[in-house]
Scaffold this active site. Structure first.
Site, PDB file in Angstrom:
ATOM      1  N   ASP A   1       1.246  -1.508   0.081  1.00  0.00           N
ATOM      2  CA  ASP A   1       0.186   0.374  -0.069  1.00  0.00           C
ATOM      3  C   ASP A   1       0.774   1.159   0.255  1.00  0.00           C
ATOM      4  O   ASP A   1       2.262   1.199   0.872  1.00  0.00           O
ATOM      5  CB  ASP A   1      -1.215   0.112   1.247  1.00  0.00           C
ATOM      6  CG  ASP A   1      -1.622   1.236   1.704  1.00  0.00           C
ATOM      7  OD1 ASP A   1      -2.944   1.298   0.447  1.00  0.00           O
ATOM      8  OD2 ASP A   1      -1.273   1.837   2.274  1.00  0.00           O
TER       9      ASP A   1
ATOM     10  N   GLU B   1       1.828  -0.933  -4.817  1.00  0.00           N
ATOM     11  CA  GLU B   1      -0.039   0.374  -5.516  1.00  0.00           C
ATOM     12  C   GLU B   1       1.111   1.404  -6.321  1.00  0.00           C
ATOM     13  O   GLU B   1       1.643   2.174  -5.287  1.00  0.00           O
ATOM     14  CB  GLU B   1      -0.126   0.889  -3.749  1.00  0.00           C
ATOM     15  CG  GLU B   1      -1.691   0.984  -4.769  1.00  0.00           C
ATOM     16  CD  GLU B   1      -2.338   2.154  -3.798  1.00  0.00           C
ATOM     17  OE1 GLU B   1      -3.101   3.000  -3.858  1.00  0.00           O
ATOM     18  OE2 GLU B   1      -0.854   2.922  -2.625  1.00  0.00           O
TER      19      GLU B   1
HETATM   20  C1  NOJ Z   1      -4.476   3.282  -0.451  1.00  0.00           C
HETATM   21  C2  NOJ Z   1      -5.320   2.693  -0.147  1.00  0.00           C
HETATM   22  O1  NOJ Z   1      -6.007   1.340  -1.368  1.00  0.00           O
HETATM   23  C3  NOJ Z   1      -6.323   3.602  -0.199  1.00  0.00           C
HETATM   24  O2  NOJ Z   1      -7.569   2.972   0.220  1.00  0.00           O
HETATM   25  C4  NOJ Z   1      -5.752   3.991   2.088  1.00  0.00           C
HETATM   26  O3  NOJ Z   1      -7.018   4.593   1.902  1.00  0.00           O
HETATM   27  C5  NOJ Z   1      -4.433   4.806   1.389  1.00  0.00           C
HETATM   28  N1  NOJ Z   1      -3.930   3.623   0.844  1.00  0.00           N
HETATM   29  C6  NOJ Z   1      -4.051   4.825   2.524  1.00  0.00           C
HETATM   30  O4  NOJ Z   1      -3.879   3.551   3.228  1.00  0.00           O
END
Ligand code: NOJ
Ligand code: CA
Length: 600
Positions: free
Chosen positions: A256, A318
């Site tokens: 993430d 991500e």
């Molecule tokens: C990316 C995640 O996919 C999202 O849902 C989240 O709010 C943020 N990172 C913070 O962790």
């Protein structure tokens, strides 16, 4: 560039196949409106036999993986509280196996105050009771394994919950041993934060803590304090958490907010850009809090650790990146010692059917990544569903089939998001009182948040779409569930679900679609996106052609330079009345038609 949320990037009729006697084809499937031909190479085998076939192939499993993202809150509820759970995922594994999914990525199921629905973790080595127990998780792992489905965990390394015991200690005094696990600084004066950095969720990225009279940094909510990755103890704690799950047998992690790991140590201000963002803050560059070079050192260490485990564990990032060069860096460049699959958001989030743009982006992934496998993504829990980003209000179903075809016929590993395969639409909340997502509460009414793409999975036309027996589900069931659901679409040969299944079968079993080079053809055509998947062996190659317009298009191909001698292409899968056997000099593609056919 902002990392996610909303669209911050930037942001039918089919044809029935008759029995086909062309050499190389043993039959066609009367798939309702689709023309779907089963090849003699074994299309139609069970998922199990496919797995053993791919096991013989020496390339690691993730190279051709179809990863299915599950948002556990919304997948299947089994205890009637209106929130999905681990047992629910177990209950639906047979469905996932029938889709031929290779791995499931679970968004966070760790203990969490749920301020950002699990992305605020208070304990990295346990399961939130809302989702079940560790024993349930172990059963999930075993049940998934029995169906050749791997489990990928979400790992949030950038920040924890403010309820994490680590943060509780850190905030308790200025000189405790965990003070430096987070980013604490003096303000610039009373009530003035250390600099102008903004939170992704709006407002300053700094919160003042009266106990120690300092500010802490949070890229996201104040309830999500950023860890200080310049402290080696942080790396050790997070790597230990990863080991905990790797020891259990998970197949890897989706990392993430990984480009956000490091911040400028000098805390220099970001440059303010013209205009405001969707939550009403001034637009700001993200050069001091994203993609700092230090993050790659951590990625290499993480990769070494993950590689010390058997079984080709995978790191998925991500990674919202704006160009192919930065994409390559996340693989570790030529050394390939960082992530195996940094997500490619550049193709899936073009957000308009522009043949030239798709051609350019897909071709860059093919030719400028040093041969590495891209991981294409069109949908996830942070963005308006692709159905609503590409629709035109008239040909939405046909356009959804084009999106599926791009995802599944290009040379890539692929990520799908639950409900994408049945055509679930974004269903945003109608009133502020209904909004669950903190991003939507802050952004209302301009930005309604991410609830719309997180609504419960639509399994059948019964109560709560088969998701839950609760009187009230955590998010409302979209009205579309009566006609858009797994049960109904399974029985409709021309449904989007069956279109996805045919594409997934082809992608897994056709050697050209599985391993072939992706060569753009007719590169100056502004209306039709066409590419050849060149068979790596002596067998047939595959031509993919997609009409991106609402007008019929006539296309002519000369594929001799690519070593193709045949003058005709034989359809493997086609829709919108595309022909079964086409003359390459004169291919007529009805509006928004997809044609996938063999050539040799
Ligand atoms: C990316 C995640 O996919 C999202 O849902 C989240 O709010 C943020 N990172 C913070 O962790
Ligand atoms: Ca950070």
């Amino acid at each position: 560039m902002s990392s996610f949320s909303g669209n911050k990037f930037s942001r039918t009729a089919f044809r029935i196949a008759k029995r086909n006697l062309t050499i190389g084809l043993i039959g066609t499937c009367l798939a309702g409106g689709f023309l779907f031909a089963a090849e003699s190479s074994g299309l139609g085998q069970s998922a199990n036999s496919v797995s053993s076939a791919s096991a013989k192939n020496s390339s690691p499993w993730w190279k051709h993986a179809l990863v299915y993202e599950i948002y556990p809150r919304s997948f299947q509820d089994t205890n009637g509280d209106g929130i999905g759970d681990i047992d629910g995922i177990i209950r639906r594994l047979d469905y996932l196996q029938s889709l031929r999914v290779n791995a499931i990525w679970l968004t966070p199921i760790y203990p969490s105050p749920q301020k950002d629905f699990g992305y605020d973790i208070s304990n990295y080595e346990a399961i939130d009771p809302m989702f079940g127990t560790m024993a349930d998780f172990d059963r999930l792992l075993a049940a998934a394994k029995a169906r050749h489905i791997r489990v990928i965990m979400d790992m949030v390394m950038n920040h924890t919950s403010d309820q994490s015991p680590w943060f509780k200690v850190s905030r308790s005094s200025r000189n405790n041993p965990k003070r430096d696990w987070y980013i604490w600084r003096d303000g610039k004066g009373p009530g003035i934060p250390p600099n102008n950095w903004q939170s992704e969720f709006g407002g300053s990225a700094w919160t003042y803590d009266p106990t120690t009279k300092q500010w802490y940094y949070h890229k996201f909510l104040a309830a999500q304090p950023d860890l200080n990755w310049r402290n080696p103890a942080v790396e050790k704690a997070m790597f230990d958490a990863c080991r905990f799950w790797l020891d259990k047998g998970v197949a890897g992690f989706r990392l993430d907010a990984i480009p956000e790991l490091f911040e400028d140590p000098e805390l220099r201000n970001e440059k303010i850009l013209p205009g405001t963002n969707e939550v009403g803050d001034p637009n700001e560059e993200q050069n001091r809090t994203e993609n700092l070079p230090e993050v790659h050192v951590v990625m290499r260490a993480l990769r070494r650790m993950v590689d010390s485990y058997p079984g080709d564990r995978v790191l998925i990032g991500e990674t919202y990146l704006s160009n192919i060069q930065s994409q390559l860096e996340w693989y570790g460049g030529k050394a390939h010692n960082e992530l195996q699959l940094p997500m490619d958001m550049q193709v899936g989030f073009i957000d308009r059917l522009d043949a030239n743009e798709f051609r350019t982006k897909i071709n860059q992934a093919e030719t400028e990544l040093d041969g590495y496998m891209p991981l294409f993504v069109f949908d996830n829990h942070d963005n308006t569903r692709s159905w609503n980003r590409y629709d035109d209000g008239k040909h939405d179903a046909a356009i959804a089939r084009i999106v599926a075809a791009i995802l599944l016929t290009t040379r890539s590993a692929d990520l799908m998001y639950y409900g994408q395969e049945i055509g679930m639409v974004t269903t945003p909340p109608k009133t502020l009182a209904e909004v669950q997502d903190p991003d939507g509460i802050r952004g209302w009414p301009k930005f309604k948040g991410r609830d719309g793409e997180r609504t419960p999975m639509q399994w059948d036309p019964g109560k709560n779409a088969g998701f839950s027996t609760a009187a009230k589900t955590w998010l409302p069931i979209p009205a579309s569930y009566k006609t858009v659901n797994v049960q109904l679409e399974s029985g409709q040969p021309d449904s989007l679900l069956n279109w996805y299944k045919h594409l997934i079968t082809l992608r897994a079993e056709n050697p050209a679609l599985r391993d072939g080079q992706n060569i753009m053809v007719n590169p100056s055509d502004p209306n039709v996106l066409s590419y050849l998947r060149k068979n790596p062996g002596a067998g047939p190659s595959v031509l993919v052609a997609m009409n991106f317009t609402d007008q019929p298009q006539t296309v002519s191909y000369n594929l001799q330079a690519q070593g193709i001698q045949t003058t005709h292409a034989t359809a493997l899968l086609a829709d919108q009345g595309a022909a079964k056997e086409v003359d390459l000099n004169h291919v007529i593609l009805p509006p928004f038609a997809v044609f996938i056919g063999t050539v040799q």
